[in-house]
Every structure is written in structure tokens, then in C-alpha cells.
Design a protein around this motif. Structure first.
Motif, PDB file in Angstrom:
ATOM      1  N   GLY A   1       8.925  -2.568 -39.758  1.00 20.37           N
ATOM      2  CA  GLY A   1      10.072  -3.459 -39.863  1.00 20.37           C
ATOM      3  C   GLY A   1      10.051  -4.622 -38.899  1.00 20.37           C
ATOM      4  N   LYS A   2       9.183  -4.586 -37.904  1.00 15.90           N
ATOM      5  CA  LYS A   2       9.178  -5.637 -36.878  1.00 15.90           C
ATOM      6  C   LYS A   2       8.374  -6.850 -37.343  1.00 15.90           C
ATOM      7  N   VAL A   3       8.836  -8.021 -36.896  1.00 22.61           N
ATOM      8  CA  VAL A   3       8.146  -9.291 -37.161  1.00 22.61           C
ATOM      9  C   VAL A   3       7.654  -9.833 -35.827  1.00 22.61           C
ATOM     10  N   VAL A   4       6.401 -10.262 -35.800  1.00 18.49           N
ATOM     11  CA  VAL A   4       5.738 -10.696 -34.574  1.00 18.49           C
ATOM     12  C   VAL A   4       5.210 -12.110 -34.755  1.00 18.49           C
ATOM     13  N   PHE A   5       5.284 -12.900 -33.692  1.00 16.11           N
ATOM     14  CA  PHE A   5       4.728 -14.260 -33.697  1.00 16.11           C
ATOM     15  C   PHE A   5       3.845 -14.406 -32.463  1.00 16.11           C
ATOM     16  N   VAL A   6       2.566 -14.758 -32.664  1.00 11.72           N
ATOM     17  CA  VAL A   6       1.590 -14.881 -31.580  1.00 11.72           C
ATOM     18  C   VAL A   6       0.992 -16.280 -31.615  1.00 11.72           C
ATOM     19  N   THR A   7       1.002 -16.982 -30.491  1.00 14.71           N
ATOM     20  CA  THR A   7       0.320 -18.277 -30.459  1.00 14.71           C
ATOM     21  C   THR A   7      -1.126 -18.076 -30.012  1.00 14.71           C
ATOM     22  N   GLY A   8      -2.000 -18.941 -30.513  1.00 16.60           N
ATOM     23  CA  GLY A   8      -3.407 -18.858 -30.128  1.00 16.60           C
ATOM     24  C   GLY A   8      -4.073 -17.596 -30.634  1.00 16.60           C
ATOM     25  N   GLY A   9      -3.862 -17.270 -31.895  1.00 16.81           N
ATOM     26  CA  GLY A   9      -4.362 -16.009 -32.424  1.00 16.81           C
ATOM     27  C   GLY A   9      -5.692 -16.077 -33.133  1.00 16.81           C
ATOM     28  N   THR A  10      -6.389 -17.207 -33.061  1.00 18.30           N
ATOM     29  CA  THR A  10      -7.654 -17.316 -33.798  1.00 18.30           C
ATOM     30  C   THR A  10      -8.867 -16.870 -32.998  1.00 18.30           C
ATOM     31  N   SER A  11      -8.691 -16.650 -31.692  1.00 16.91           N
ATOM     32  CA  SER A  11      -9.827 -16.228 -30.867  1.00 16.91           C
ATOM     33  C   SER A  11      -9.315 -15.557 -29.606  1.00 16.91           C
ATOM     34  N   GLY A  12     -10.227 -14.979 -28.834  1.00 19.64           N
ATOM     35  CA  GLY A  12      -9.905 -14.449 -27.524  1.00 19.64           C
ATOM     36  C   GLY A  12      -8.792 -13.422 -27.511  1.00 19.64           C
ATOM     37  N   ILE A  13      -7.929 -13.515 -26.505  1.00 22.88           N
ATOM     38  CA  ILE A  13      -6.849 -12.546 -26.317  1.00 22.88           C
ATOM     39  C   ILE A  13      -5.922 -12.519 -27.520  1.00 22.88           C
ATOM     40  N   GLY A  14      -5.559 -13.694 -28.025  1.00 23.44           N
ATOM     41  CA  GLY A  14      -4.624 -13.755 -29.141  1.00 23.44           C
ATOM     42  C   GLY A  14      -5.134 -13.040 -30.370  1.00 23.44           C
ATOM     43  N   LYS A  15      -6.394 -13.238 -30.678  1.00 24.49           N
ATOM     44  CA  LYS A  15      -6.986 -12.553 -31.834  1.00 24.49           C
ATOM     45  C   LYS A  15      -6.929 -11.044 -31.645  1.00 24.49           C
ATOM     46  N   GLU A  16      -7.255 -10.584 -30.438  1.00 24.96           N
ATOM     47  CA  GLU A  16      -7.232  -9.146 -30.174  1.00 24.96           C
ATOM     48  C   GLU A  16      -5.809  -8.597 -30.266  1.00 24.96           C
ATOM     49  N   ILE A  17      -4.839  -9.351 -29.801  1.00 26.88           N
ATOM     50  CA  ILE A  17      -3.442  -8.924 -29.913  1.00 26.88           C
ATOM     51  C   ILE A  17      -3.073  -8.711 -31.375  1.00 26.88           C
ATOM     52  N   VAL A  18      -3.425  -9.674 -32.217  1.00 24.32           N
ATOM     53  CA  VAL A  18      -3.127  -9.559 -33.649  1.00 24.32           C
ATOM     54  C   VAL A  18      -3.785  -8.319 -34.241  1.00 24.32           C
ATOM     55  N   LEU A  19      -5.057  -8.105 -33.919  1.00 25.48           N
ATOM     56  CA  LEU A  19      -5.802  -7.003 -34.529  1.00 25.48           C
ATOM     57  C   LEU A  19      -5.351  -5.643 -34.010  1.00 25.48           C
ATOM     58  N   PHE A  20      -4.912  -5.572 -32.760  1.00 25.68           N
ATOM     59  CA  PHE A  20      -4.362  -4.306 -32.258  1.00 25.68           C
ATOM     60  C   PHE A  20      -3.006  -4.024 -32.908  1.00 25.68           C
ATOM     61  N   LEU A  21      -2.142  -5.033 -32.975  1.00 24.16           N
ATOM     62  CA  LEU A  21      -0.792  -4.809 -33.489  1.00 24.16           C
ATOM     63  C   LEU A  21      -0.786  -4.437 -34.962  1.00 24.16           C
ATOM     64  N   VAL A  22      -1.675  -5.029 -35.742  1.00 21.62           N
ATOM     65  CA  VAL A  22      -1.629  -4.823 -37.187  1.00 21.62           C
ATOM     66  C   VAL A  22      -1.904  -3.365 -37.553  1.00 21.62           C
ATOM     67  N   SER A  23      -2.566  -2.628 -36.668  1.00 26.10           N
ATOM     68  CA  SER A  23      -2.854  -1.221 -36.929  1.00 26.10           C
ATOM     69  C   SER A  23      -1.622  -0.339 -36.798  1.00 26.10           C
ATOM     70  N   HIS A  24      -0.509  -0.918 -36.316  1.00 24.27           N
ATOM     71  CA  HIS A  24       0.691  -0.116 -36.063  1.00 24.27           C
ATOM     72  C   HIS A  24       1.844  -0.489 -36.989  1.00 24.27           C
ATOM     73  N   ASN A  25       1.496  -1.073 -38.131  1.00 17.29           N
ATOM     74  CA  ASN A  25       2.415  -1.199 -39.258  1.00 17.29           C
ATOM     75  C   ASN A  25       3.609  -2.134 -39.075  1.00 17.29           C
ATOM     76  N   PRO A  26       3.456  -3.269 -38.381  1.00 19.61           N
ATOM     77  CA  PRO A  26       4.575  -4.227 -38.376  1.00 19.61           C
ATOM     78  C   PRO A  26       4.772  -4.803 -39.772  1.00 19.61           C
ATOM     79  N   ALA A  27       5.963  -5.318 -40.019  1.00 18.77           N
ATOM     80  CA  ALA A  27       6.235  -5.890 -41.342  1.00 18.77           C
ATOM     81  C   ALA A  27       5.452  -7.179 -41.558  1.00 18.77           C
ATOM     82  N   HIS A  28       5.378  -8.014 -40.505  1.00 15.53           N
ATOM     83  CA  HIS A  28       4.759  -9.335 -40.658  1.00 15.53           C
ATOM     84  C   HIS A  28       4.254  -9.813 -39.303  1.00 15.53           C
ATOM     85  N   ILE A  29       3.061 -10.352 -39.271  1.00 18.94           N
ATOM     86  CA  ILE A  29       2.528 -11.019 -38.077  1.00 18.94           C
ATOM     87  C   ILE A  29       2.221 -12.464 -38.436  1.00 18.94           C
ATOM     88  N   TYR A  30       2.830 -13.374 -37.697  1.00 19.94           N
ATOM     89  CA  TYR A  30       2.498 -14.791 -37.774  1.00 19.94           C
ATOM     90  C   TYR A  30       1.655 -15.132 -36.555  1.00 19.94           C
TER      91      TYR A  30
END
Length: 302
Positions: A15-44
Motif C-alpha cells: 500500500g505504500k508509495v515511494v519516491f526516490v531521486t537519482g534512482g538510475t544508478s548507484g545508491i538510488g538504484k539499489e534503494i529502488v531494487l531493495f524496496l521493490v522486493s517488499h511489495n510497495p504499491a508504487h515506486i517513482y
């Protein structure tokens, strides 16, 4: 220092919605890929490179097929009008639970943003302030529903190297009033002070600045600080990977709320630490808030 394993310790984010800046590489990319494994509703997530954005979307969908993933092409050094247009066109949600201000550059050569601000100030601080101004009403509405809403700033120990006075407001439109690393420190100090100011005005949003650690990412790509590159190269065996650098922001974004203290500064992982004296200066935080509010008074929230 709490042990943290993002695979096991991040809770279900349904049910949670997440917004991450700088998600195409480095830390941001890893944040996106870690979070998506835990079933948020939407990641921007934002970035400047569409091809890299598409690759992250594909990787994220493979790890979390039930989560919606949206890449928002956005350059934090562009004009506030362009940033607003990018967010307005890309962000289509009536709620936002987690905003992670991650994008940034370090010790870049002198330069100015599209609107004439020092490059690191624009990328690391002001661009994020624009996005937060746009999204703050959504964060507040989400908090009003009783949700746990968090604003995480990925800052740096480098805030200790800010120039005299901490923030040289009179020089923010000059490309090289101080050295490259001092300009970086100034922008990172501002991120910590901004969280302090947010807590004072919007305590219903948990605002936490975090230092990710020192590691092997592309953050140094644009720096001309050859001495810094040499030092880090010499101790490369001690540097953390981008995935490890994501742990502290992930901890701050997802740990049980009772383990966080609103507005406090955390070093890896989850270790509350006193930042510099300037970063604890309430008057400086208020001055930064006033400067930012005046500067962005023409930015209409979404």
C-alpha cells in the motif's frame, strides 16, 4: 549499532508509495531494487538518462512484479518550471509515504544551474527543495490519514567541510566563491538543516538526514579533486559497495518508527550521531528555511 539486512529487515510495504531521486544508478538504484522486493504499491524514481531509467524499471519489475514502477525524467539542475513539469507529468498518486532525496554530485568543477545557482547547491539541495515543495501537500494528506510518512535526506559526513558560516548565502550564485569540496559541504549541511527546519514546521512528517558511508559509486565521476581520488583509490578495499551504501537510507525509511528520532542525523547503520555545530544551529536552519521559502515562493505545489 543495529545490524541491518535489507532483505530480511525491511517490513512488508503493501500500500505504500515511494519516491526516490537519482534512482538510475548507484545508491538510488539499489534503494529502488531493495524496496521493490517488499511489495510497495508504487515506486517513482528520477534520473536524467532514459535508457538507464528503462533498465532499472525492467530490473525492478523482475524483482517485484506486483509493484508499479515509474521513471520520471528530471534534472535537478534545470529550472524550477521544468522540474515542476517533470514531476506533474510523472507523479500520479494521491498518497506518498516515503520520499528519499538521494540524487547528488560531489566536488564537481565550477558551474551554474540553469537558473544560475552554484551547481552542487542546485543539485544536492535546491532541486530537492523544489520537489519537496511540490509534493509536500501529498505527504501531509497521507500523514493526516494516520500513515507513517517519512522524508529522508541522503547527506554526507562531508557537511563538516562547509565554508566559514556554513552557508554563504551571498555567494550561492557564484560558481567558485569557495573550493569544490567546501561547496559540496555547504550543500550537504543545508540538507541536514532543512530536516531540522521541517521538523519544526511539519512534525507529522518524519524528516531524517543520513550519511550513507564512503564507497565505490560514480559520485566522484565529475570531481577534479585528484588528491581525493588518490586517497580513495589507496583505500579502495575499505570502500562500501553501492548496495551497502543504501543500507542507512533504507533503514531510516523503513525501520520501526520508535527507533527513529525526528530530525536527528544517522551514520551507518542507524547510529544516531551529533553532526557538526553548524548543523545543530537553529538560527541557521531558520535562515535557510526563510531563504528557501522566499526563493521558491512562485513554485505552486501539485
Amino acid at each position: 549499532m543495529p545490524a541491518f539486512n535489507p532483505d530480511k529487515d525491511i517490513p512488508d510495504l503493501s500500500g505504500k508509495v515511494v519516491f526516490v531521486t537519482g534512482g538510475t544508478s548507484g545508491i538510488g538504484k539499489e534503494i529502488v531494487l531493495f524496496l521493490v522486493s517488499h511489495n510497495p504499491a508504487h515506486i517513482y524514481f528520477t534520473g536524467r538518462n532514459e535508457e538507464a531509467g528503462a533498465a532499472v524499471v525492467a530490473a525492478a519489475k523482475a524483482k517485484g512484479p506486483s509493484t508499479e514502477i515509474t521513471f520520471v525524467k528530471c534534472d535537478l539542475c534545470s529550472s524550477r518550471a521544468k522540474i515542476r513539469q517533470a514531476i506533474a507529468e510523472g507523479f500520479k498518486s494521491d498518497r506518498l509515504d516515503i520520499f528519499i532525496a538521494n540524487a547528488g554530485i560531489m566536488a564537481a568543477p565550477p558551474g551554474l544551474t540553469e537558473e544560475g545557482f552554484e551547481l552542487q547547491w542546485g543539485s544536492n539541495y535546491l532541486g530537492h527543495a523544489v520537489i519537496l515543495q511540490l509534493l509536500r501537500p501529498v505527504l501531509l494528506r497521507t500523514a493526516e490519514s494516520g500513515a507513517d510518512v517519512r522524508h529522508i535526506q541522503v547527506t554526507s559526513y562531508g557537511h563538516n567541510y562547509a565554508p566559514p558560516g556554513g552557508i554563504q548565502f551571498e555567494n550561492l550564485r557564484k560558481a567558485d566563491a569557495v573550493g569544490d569540496f567546501a561547496r559540496y559541504g555547504q550543500s550537504k549541511l543545508a540538507q541536514i538543516l532543512f530536516c531540522k527546519a521541517m521538523v519544526k514546521r511539519y512534525p507529522q512528517i518524519t524528516s531524517v538526514p543520513v550519511h550513507p558511508g564512503v564507497g565505490n559509486t560514480n559520485l566522484l565521476r565529475n570531481t577534479k579533486q585528484s588528491w581525493l581520488k588518490s586517497v580513495l583509490s589507496a583505500v579502495s578495499f575499505l570502500l562500501k559497495s553501492a548496495a551497502e551504501l543504501a543500507y542507512n537510507p533504507l533503514w531510516a525509511a523503513t525501520a520501526p518508527l520508535q527507533k527513529l528520532e525526528n530530525g536527528q542525523y544517522y551514520e551507518p547503520v542507524g547510529k544516531k550521531t551529533a553532526p557538526s555545530k553548524l548543523a545543530r544551529d537553529e538560527a541557521l536552519a531558520d535562515k535557510l528555511w526563510e531563504w528557501t521559502s522566499n526563493e521558491l515562493n512562485d513554485v505552486e505545489a501539485l
